[in-house]
Design a protein around this motif. Sequence first.
Motif, PDB file in Angstrom:
ATOM      1  N   GLU A   1       3.923   5.919  -5.137  1.00 42.16           N
ATOM      2  CA  GLU A   1       3.989   6.129  -6.582  1.00 42.16           C
ATOM      3  C   GLU A   1       2.854   7.022  -7.056  1.00 42.16           C
ATOM      4  O   GLU A   1       3.045   7.880  -7.930  1.00 42.16           O
ATOM      5  CB  GLU A   1       3.941   4.780  -7.308  1.00 42.16           C
ATOM      6  CG  GLU A   1       5.203   3.957  -7.150  1.00 42.16           C
ATOM      7  CD  GLU A   1       6.440   4.698  -7.644  1.00 42.16           C
ATOM      8  OE1 GLU A   1       6.328   5.415  -8.669  1.00 42.16           O
ATOM      9  OE2 GLU A   1       7.494   4.580  -7.014  1.00 42.16           O
ATOM     10  N   ARG A   2       1.653   6.821  -6.483  1.00 42.79           N
ATOM     11  CA  ARG A   2       0.535   7.673  -6.877  1.00 42.79           C
ATOM     12  C   ARG A   2       0.790   9.129  -6.494  1.00 42.79           C
ATOM     13  O   ARG A   2       0.506  10.048  -7.262  1.00 42.79           O
ATOM     14  CB  ARG A   2      -0.754   7.183  -6.205  1.00 42.79           C
ATOM     15  CG  ARG A   2      -2.001   7.914  -6.660  1.00 42.79           C
ATOM     16  CD  ARG A   2      -3.237   7.275  -6.062  1.00 42.79           C
ATOM     17  NE  ARG A   2      -3.277   7.467  -4.636  1.00 42.79           N
ATOM     18  CZ  ARG A   2      -3.775   8.569  -4.037  1.00 42.79           C
ATOM     19  NH1 ARG A   2      -4.240   9.559  -4.777  1.00 42.79           N
ATOM     20  NH2 ARG A   2      -3.795   8.661  -2.733  1.00 42.79           N
TER      21      ARG A   2
ATOM     22  N   ARG B   1       2.286   1.732  -3.397  1.00 43.89           N
ATOM     23  CA  ARG B   1       1.302   2.256  -4.345  1.00 43.89           C
ATOM     24  C   ARG B   1       0.998   3.731  -4.085  1.00 43.89           C
ATOM     25  O   ARG B   1       0.935   4.538  -5.016  1.00 43.89           O
ATOM     26  CB  ARG B   1       0.009   1.443  -4.256  1.00 43.89           C
ATOM     27  CG  ARG B   1       0.095   0.037  -4.811  1.00 43.89           C
ATOM     28  CD  ARG B   1      -1.286  -0.552  -5.014  1.00 43.89           C
ATOM     29  NE  ARG B   1      -2.083  -0.507  -3.790  1.00 43.89           N
ATOM     30  CZ  ARG B   1      -2.097  -1.469  -2.885  1.00 43.89           C
ATOM     31  NH1 ARG B   1      -1.360  -2.560  -3.053  1.00 43.89           N
ATOM     32  NH2 ARG B   1      -2.851  -1.374  -1.803  1.00 43.89           N
ATOM     33  N   GLU B   2       0.803   4.061  -2.795  1.00 49.60           N
ATOM     34  CA  GLU B   2       0.483   5.445  -2.476  1.00 49.60           C
ATOM     35  C   GLU B   2       1.643   6.379  -2.781  1.00 49.60           C
ATOM     36  O   GLU B   2       1.452   7.508  -3.214  1.00 49.60           O
ATOM     37  CB  GLU B   2       0.098   5.545  -0.987  1.00 49.60           C
ATOM     38  CG  GLU B   2      -1.254   4.967  -0.673  1.00 49.60           C
ATOM     39  CD  GLU B   2      -2.364   5.673  -1.449  1.00 49.60           C
ATOM     40  OE1 GLU B   2      -2.524   6.898  -1.293  1.00 49.60           O
ATOM     41  OE2 GLU B   2      -3.052   4.993  -2.241  1.00 49.60           O
TER      42      GLU B   2
ATOM     43  N   TYR C   1       0.831  -1.211   0.000  1.00 50.72           N
ATOM     44  CA  TYR C   1       0.000   0.000   0.000  1.00 50.72           C
ATOM     45  C   TYR C   1       0.862   1.256   0.000  1.00 50.72           C
ATOM     46  O   TYR C   1       0.605   2.199  -0.753  1.00 50.72           O
ATOM     47  CB  TYR C   1      -0.915  -0.013   1.223  1.00 50.72           C
ATOM     48  CG  TYR C   1      -1.597   1.317   1.478  1.00 50.72           C
ATOM     49  CD1 TYR C   1      -2.680   1.724   0.715  1.00 50.72           C
ATOM     50  CD2 TYR C   1      -1.135   2.169   2.484  1.00 50.72           C
ATOM     51  CE1 TYR C   1      -3.294   2.941   0.937  1.00 50.72           C
ATOM     52  CE2 TYR C   1      -1.741   3.387   2.712  1.00 50.72           C
ATOM     53  CZ  TYR C   1      -2.819   3.774   1.937  1.00 50.72           C
ATOM     54  OH  TYR C   1      -3.411   4.979   2.162  1.00 50.72           O
TER      55      TYR C   1
END
Length: 625
Positions: free
Chosen positions: A367-368, A364-365, A361
């Motif tokens: 990279e986002r 992902r966060e 998570y």
Amino acid sequence: MLLFLAAFMALGAFNGLGRIDALLSDRLLAWDTRPVARDIVVIGIDDASLAALGRWPWPRAVHARLLDALTAAEPRVVGLDLLLSEPDAAGDAQLAAAMQRNGKVVLPLRMAPLPSGTAVVSLPVPALAGAAAGLGHIHVELDADGVARRLFLREGFGDVLWEHFAVAVLKVAGQAPPALAASPAPGAGATAGWWRRAQPYTIPYAGPPGHVRRVSYLDVLEGRVPAASLRGAIVLVGATAPGLSDAYPTPMASQDALMPGVEMSAQTIAALREGRSLRAAAPWEAALLTVLVLGLAAAALRLAPPRLAVCALLALLPGTVGLAWALQLAGVQWQPGAALLGLLLLYPLWSWQRLDAALAYLAREFERTRRELPPGEADDRPAAAGDLLDRRMAALSAAAEQVRSLQRQRQQALHFLSHDLRAPLSATLALIELQGGANAAAALPVIEAHSRRALEMAEGFVQLARAESAQGYRLEALDLRDALVEAVDACWPLAQARAVALDSPAPAHECLVSGDRSMLIRALVNLIDNALKHGSSPGGRVQCELVTAGAGWRIEVADAGAPLQPELAAGLFTAFRRGATSAPGAGLGLAFVQAVARHHGGQAGWRGLAQGNVFFIELPGSAAG
């Protein structure tokens, strides 16, 4: 999680932990220590008796004297736990007569099952077997770890089944429970000579060796035990001296404290008479109990806060042991090893799974968040020290801080839009409303100035947005000398208007880069325009120079204005930052320069001079350059 529960259900159903399960059951059984009735007495052939009466075996006349002494004391039954399979011509008749005078003597028989499926049976000599009130086998079933936990109440071969010695004693005493009162059933259709066992019985031991009331053989023989203490009692006579008796490790007796076979029979008699029994939990029961415990733990981990979930798991460990003990008191022996092991493994496995999910998570966060940052704004500093989780948290914190910084810049942008952009437009509207007559001609130049100022700021916003978007770039091979010349030419009219000399010496060789021509020229124009407007005065000089910088190039624009403070100069490359609150513009020009530089893999910067400032762009050279 479902695979985990299924695996431990199977482990619990089939006691997959083996000796660990057995050891746990033994410890639980040791918690259930209880007194044995005083009317069950072991007359032990101990070291004192051997010392006084001589080496073993003793003449059977000695046992006849003991039986006569017991007959006078009137016990309820006498279990003579002695193997009397070898004839003794001088003593068999005396012992048989003493047994007949007593009338309630039970003798043991010894059987040894063979791997072939048959067995060797050692019966008492016929004279003694005929005088006995009952016969019973004393075969003990040892588990794989060598511990005696159970026996078979009926055992034999073919159509012949013998009761266990303890059952035979209870029957002669008239105290056998109804379930044991019936005679052994013949084996219908049993193969002759084939060994058979029936009615397995897990012994619910009452305590460790010596827990049953014990007196010395010698003391009874010599009349030192009051007859009243033996009247109406179940008396068992057997060897208790170390090395002489058949002794076994039991759940309540280790290898260093073996339990004599005669006391095992005594404890079995006490348990059978009280109606106590232990049965192993059926596989489906064990599986259900295991999954119940682990299901509660999994629910706590999934639904409760972490601290409460850990407390629940810690509470389930003794709770599981307590449940197994309560079931044991109810006569069901559940081995909780699989459930306990599952509890010990569940939290680390759950934590690993959640940590893995948290890391994914965070990645992902991160990279986002990085993708949401304007190009070139991502923090490319080395990762913080620590493990992977620490590094991911630090990276996400840094990215979040950059996002928060952009939110602050957004507030600044709104402030500039609401003040700087609205001000010229409001003034323009006011002038339009007031125009008329003699004021109309005078108002037009002011209206034009305000309109141009608003247009300039709007154009700055548009250009900055384009510079921060990767889609706005079209890369090609170009010579920085050409870009510098075009930028200088574009700024030449302003330099002439301000009476500022504009120099642009360039190298004789090519200075190739891969870049967007229009973006780079506009960035250079912004640097030169900034130097002309804010860093020079009439008669001054602005010098634009293209020099090598490692494997790339640096374009420097130097002015002769007042040197800036370092902390103020560094902030000028951020949007909406100006060198002074009174400076014209929205503070977007140098932010545009920085965005363009970073999109080309370079950077923009500043350094101070003794008199003046140098703003520059560094760009990596192309392979051809």
